[in-house]
Design a protein around this motif. Sequence first.
Motif, PDB file in Angstrom:
ATOM      1  N   LYS A   9     -10.056  -7.284  12.464  1.00 16.50           N
ATOM      2  CA  LYS A   9     -10.186  -6.359  11.378  1.00 16.50           C
ATOM      3  C   LYS A   9      -9.132  -6.258  10.639  1.00 16.50           C
ATOM      4  CE  LYS A   9     -13.699  -3.610  13.719  1.00 16.50           C
ATOM      5  NZ  LYS A   9     -13.977  -2.330  14.349  1.00 16.50           N
ATOM      6  N   LYS A  10      -9.281  -6.395   9.259  1.00 14.35           N
ATOM      7  CA  LYS A  10      -8.284  -6.116   8.210  1.00 14.35           C
ATOM      8  C   LYS A  10      -8.697  -5.304   6.996  1.00 14.35           C
ATOM      9  CE  LYS A  10      -7.700 -11.037   8.815  1.00 14.35           C
ATOM     10  NZ  LYS A  10      -7.051 -12.197   8.122  1.00 14.35           N
ATOM     11  N   SER A  11      -7.967  -4.856   6.374  1.00  9.99           N
ATOM     12  CA  SER A  11      -8.349  -4.074   5.095  1.00  9.99           C
ATOM     13  C   SER A  11      -7.516  -4.419   3.877  1.00  9.99           C
ATOM     14  CB  SER A  11      -8.195  -2.497   5.289  1.00  9.99           C
ATOM     15  OG  SER A  11      -8.979  -2.031   6.196  1.00  9.99           O
ATOM     16  N   ILE A  12      -8.243  -4.702   2.754  1.00  8.53           N
ATOM     17  CA  ILE A  12      -7.692  -4.822   1.540  1.00  8.53           C
ATOM     18  C   ILE A  12      -7.930  -3.614   0.664  1.00  8.53           C
ATOM     19  CG2 ILE A  12      -7.604  -7.179   1.545  1.00  8.53           C
ATOM     20  CD1 ILE A  12      -9.919  -7.553  -0.598  1.00  8.53           C
ATOM     21  N   PHE A  13      -7.016  -3.131  -0.313  1.00 11.04           N
ATOM     22  CA  PHE A  13      -6.961  -1.930  -1.201  1.00 11.04           C
ATOM     23  C   PHE A  13      -7.264  -2.155  -2.516  1.00 11.04           C
ATOM     24  CE2 PHE A  13      -4.785  -1.432   2.826  1.00 11.04           C
ATOM     25  CZ  PHE A  13      -5.571  -0.432   3.300  1.00 11.04           C
ATOM     26  N   PHE A  14      -7.832  -1.221  -3.401  1.00  9.58           N
ATOM     27  CA  PHE A  14      -8.064  -1.536  -4.719  1.00  9.58           C
ATOM     28  C   PHE A  14      -7.530  -0.293  -5.579  1.00  9.58           C
ATOM     29  CE2 PHE A  14     -11.202  -3.832  -2.341  1.00  9.58           C
ATOM     30  CZ  PHE A  14     -11.530  -4.963  -3.049  1.00  9.58           C
ATOM     31  N   ASP A  15      -7.322  -0.661  -6.803  1.00  9.78           N
ATOM     32  CA  ASP A  15      -6.963   0.429  -7.700  1.00  9.78           C
ATOM     33  C   ASP A  15      -8.219   1.605  -8.040  1.00  9.78           C
ATOM     34  OD1 ASP A  15      -4.303  -0.430  -7.976  1.00  9.78           O
ATOM     35  OD2 ASP A  15      -4.914  -1.574  -9.557  1.00  9.78           O
ATOM     36  N   PHE A  16      -7.922   2.710  -8.511  1.00  4.79           N
ATOM     37  CA  PHE A  16      -8.804   3.365  -9.086  1.00  4.79           C
ATOM     38  C   PHE A  16      -9.994   2.999  -9.646  1.00  4.79           C
ATOM     39  CE2 PHE A  16     -10.580   6.876 -11.590  1.00  4.79           C
ATOM     40  CZ  PHE A  16     -11.282   7.517 -10.802  1.00  4.79           C
ATOM     41  N   ASP A  17     -11.159   3.116  -9.442  1.00  8.54           N
ATOM     42  CA  ASP A  17     -12.574   2.668 -10.070  1.00  8.54           C
ATOM     43  C   ASP A  17     -12.294   1.196 -10.609  1.00  8.54           C
ATOM     44  OD1 ASP A  17     -14.828   3.150 -11.292  1.00  8.54           O
ATOM     45  OD2 ASP A  17     -13.832   3.577 -13.294  1.00  8.54           O
ATOM     46  N   SER A  18     -11.834   0.242  -9.712  1.00 10.48           N
ATOM     47  CA  SER A  18     -11.826  -1.087  -9.841  1.00 10.48           C
ATOM     48  C   SER A  18     -12.515  -1.784  -8.561  1.00 10.48           C
ATOM     49  CB  SER A  18     -10.251  -1.271  -9.926  1.00 10.48           C
ATOM     50  OG  SER A  18     -10.021  -2.791 -10.097  1.00 10.48           O
ATOM     51  N   SER A  19     -12.878  -3.060  -8.935  1.00  9.61           N
ATOM     52  CA  SER A  19     -13.171  -4.017  -8.034  1.00  9.61           C
ATOM     53  C   SER A  19     -12.339  -5.239  -8.090  1.00  9.61           C
ATOM     54  CB  SER A  19     -14.752  -3.984  -7.850  1.00  9.61           C
ATOM     55  OG  SER A  19     -15.217  -4.727  -9.429  1.00  9.61           O
ATOM     56  N   ASN A  20     -11.377  -5.165  -9.016  1.00 13.54           N
ATOM     57  CA  ASN A  20     -10.505  -6.350  -9.166  1.00 13.54           C
ATOM     58  C   ASN A  20      -9.446  -6.504  -7.874  1.00 13.54           C
ATOM     59  OD1 ASN A  20     -11.429  -6.868 -11.620  1.00 13.54           O
ATOM     60  ND2 ASN A  20      -9.937  -5.625 -12.611  1.00 13.54           N
ATOM     61  N   ILE A  21      -9.407  -7.714  -7.311  1.00 10.05           N
ATOM     62  CA  ILE A  21      -8.655  -7.918  -6.209  1.00 10.05           C
ATOM     63  C   ILE A  21      -7.060  -8.036  -6.568  1.00 10.05           C
ATOM     64  CG2 ILE A  21      -8.054  -9.474  -4.430  1.00 10.05           C
ATOM     65  CD1 ILE A  21     -11.067 -10.335  -4.285  1.00 10.05           C
ATOM     66  N   LYS A  22      -6.192  -7.234  -5.744  1.00 13.61           N
ATOM     67  CA  LYS A  22      -4.911  -7.126  -6.165  1.00 13.61           C
ATOM     68  C   LYS A  22      -4.311  -8.386  -5.869  1.00 13.61           C
ATOM     69  CE  LYS A  22      -4.087  -2.189  -5.892  1.00 13.61           C
ATOM     70  NZ  LYS A  22      -3.265  -1.134  -5.116  1.00 13.61           N
ATOM     71  N   THR A  23      -2.890  -8.551  -6.345  1.00 19.74           N
ATOM     72  CA  THR A  23      -2.266  -9.875  -5.738  1.00 19.74           C
ATOM     73  C   THR A  23      -1.886  -9.913  -4.440  1.00 19.74           C
ATOM     74  OG1 THR A  23      -1.367 -10.023  -8.096  1.00 19.74           O
ATOM     75  CG2 THR A  23      -0.234 -11.170  -6.268  1.00 19.74           C
ATOM     76  N   GLU A  24      -1.495  -8.609  -4.026  1.00 23.33           N
ATOM     77  CA  GLU A  24      -0.979  -8.474  -2.442  1.00 23.33           C
ATOM     78  C   GLU A  24      -2.322  -8.418  -1.550  1.00 23.33           C
ATOM     79  OE1 GLU A  24      -1.107  -4.153  -4.093  1.00 23.33           O
ATOM     80  OE2 GLU A  24      -0.385  -6.139  -4.885  1.00 23.33           O
ATOM     81  N   SER A  25      -3.493  -8.350  -2.026  1.00 21.07           N
ATOM     82  CA  SER A  25      -4.604  -8.204  -1.276  1.00 21.07           C
ATOM     83  C   SER A  25      -5.049 -10.002  -1.093  1.00 21.07           C
ATOM     84  CB  SER A  25      -5.887  -7.699  -1.923  1.00 21.07           C
ATOM     85  OG  SER A  25      -5.674  -6.258  -1.552  1.00 21.07           O
ATOM     86  N   ARG A  26      -4.675 -10.745  -2.114  1.00 22.64           N
ATOM     87  CA  ARG A  26      -4.992 -12.142  -1.839  1.00 22.64           C
ATOM     88  C   ARG A  26      -4.278 -12.911  -0.619  1.00 22.64           C
ATOM     89  NH1 ARG A  26      -7.614 -13.546  -6.680  1.00 22.64           N
ATOM     90  NH2 ARG A  26      -7.362 -12.305  -8.287  1.00 22.64           N
ATOM     91  N   ILE A  27      -3.023 -12.277  -0.375  1.00 23.71           N
ATOM     92  CA  ILE A  27      -2.411 -12.780   0.870  1.00 23.71           C
ATOM     93  C   ILE A  27      -3.126 -12.640   2.293  1.00 23.71           C
ATOM     94  CG2 ILE A  27      -0.315 -12.368   2.205  1.00 23.71           C
ATOM     95  CD1 ILE A  27       1.141 -11.543  -0.513  1.00 23.71           C
ATOM     96  N   LEU A  28      -3.775 -11.536   2.216  1.00 20.31           N
ATOM     97  CA  LEU A  28      -4.656 -11.098   3.573  1.00 20.31           C
ATOM     98  C   LEU A  28      -6.020 -11.933   3.409  1.00 20.31           C
ATOM     99  CD1 LEU A  28      -4.762  -9.271   5.885  1.00 20.31           C
ATOM    100  CD2 LEU A  28      -6.154  -7.661   4.495  1.00 20.31           C
ATOM    101  N   LEU A  29      -6.577 -12.026   2.147  1.00 19.86           N
ATOM    102  CA  LEU A  29      -7.745 -12.653   2.055  1.00 19.86           C
ATOM    103  C   LEU A  29      -7.526 -14.318   2.459  1.00 19.86           C
ATOM    104  CD1 LEU A  29      -9.409 -11.401  -1.269  1.00 19.86           C
ATOM    105  CD2 LEU A  29     -10.212 -11.123   1.272  1.00 19.86           C
ATOM    106  N   ASN A  30      -6.328 -14.754   2.176  1.00 13.88           N
ATOM    107  CA  ASN A  30      -5.760 -16.212   2.415  1.00 13.88           C
ATOM    108  C   ASN A  30      -5.524 -16.380   3.939  1.00 13.88           C
ATOM    109  OD1 ASN A  30      -6.033 -17.185  -0.149  1.00 13.88           O
ATOM    110  ND2 ASN A  30      -3.943 -16.711  -0.799  1.00 13.88           N
ATOM    111  N   GLU A  31      -5.172 -15.360   4.589  1.00 12.15           N
ATOM    112  CA  GLU A  31      -4.851 -15.431   6.064  1.00 12.15           C
ATOM    113  C   GLU A  31      -6.367 -15.531   6.499  1.00 12.15           C
ATOM    114  OE1 GLU A  31      -2.793 -12.022   7.146  1.00 12.15           O
ATOM    115  OE2 GLU A  31      -0.823 -12.532   6.350  1.00 12.15           O
ATOM    116  N   THR A  32      -7.212 -14.718   5.988  1.00 13.96           N
ATOM    117  CA  THR A  32      -8.668 -14.903   6.696  1.00 13.96           C
ATOM    118  C   THR A  32      -9.190 -16.247   6.294  1.00 13.96           C
ATOM    119  OG1 THR A  32      -9.104 -12.434   6.099  1.00 13.96           O
ATOM    120  CG2 THR A  32     -10.896 -13.851   6.359  1.00 13.96           C
TER     121      THR A  32
END
Length: 190
Positions: free
Chosen positions: A75-98
């Motif tokens: 299990k992992k979690s990525i985070f978002f800005d308020f009222d946004s569904s845009n993937i943050k740059t730092e979240s791409r790192i975690l998605l790439n690990e997946t």
Amino acid sequence: MNKSSKFAMFIALATIAYSGNSYALETENCWHGQYGNVIKNGTNELCWKNNIINSQENFSELSTNKIKSNKIVIKKSIFFDFDSSNIKTESRILLNETIDYYKSNKNNVNKITTIGHSDSTGNESYNKRLSERRAIEAEKYLANNGIDSKLLEINSFGSKIPIASNDTPEGRSKNRRVDIEIISEKNRKN
């Protein structure tokens, strides 16, 4: 609630209150009081646990839980800005690990689920749609980068499953997330 449960709850709350300035320092996922003592329940069997699986500070670490001798859940979690569904740059790192995990364990992965969440700001029907958009964006990213779309699944819960208090800006930022759950089997035969 029966009498013994009420008593256990009273003891647990008294322990927390007694520790005065007790803080929720997480060590092995258990809370500790100001003197370093593990805060336990009223029957002294279980420690009080922090329900945050991954915080933003350690979001790139994998959290692996074995659920049977041959199954693994990550299990992992990525985070978002308020009222946004845009993937943050730092979240791409975690998605790439997946994606890397999938590519190196392709034959063993059963399912990858993206589970969308939101904070409690706004009405629940909007939050449900927002959390679904977040889960879809994470799923698209994974599919566009090599994960077999037949293994991908989405789910969304709006603000119904917070991991932190929605009363503070910090807590709300932790609740604006997509949890990624990878279920795989060791040495699965095709």
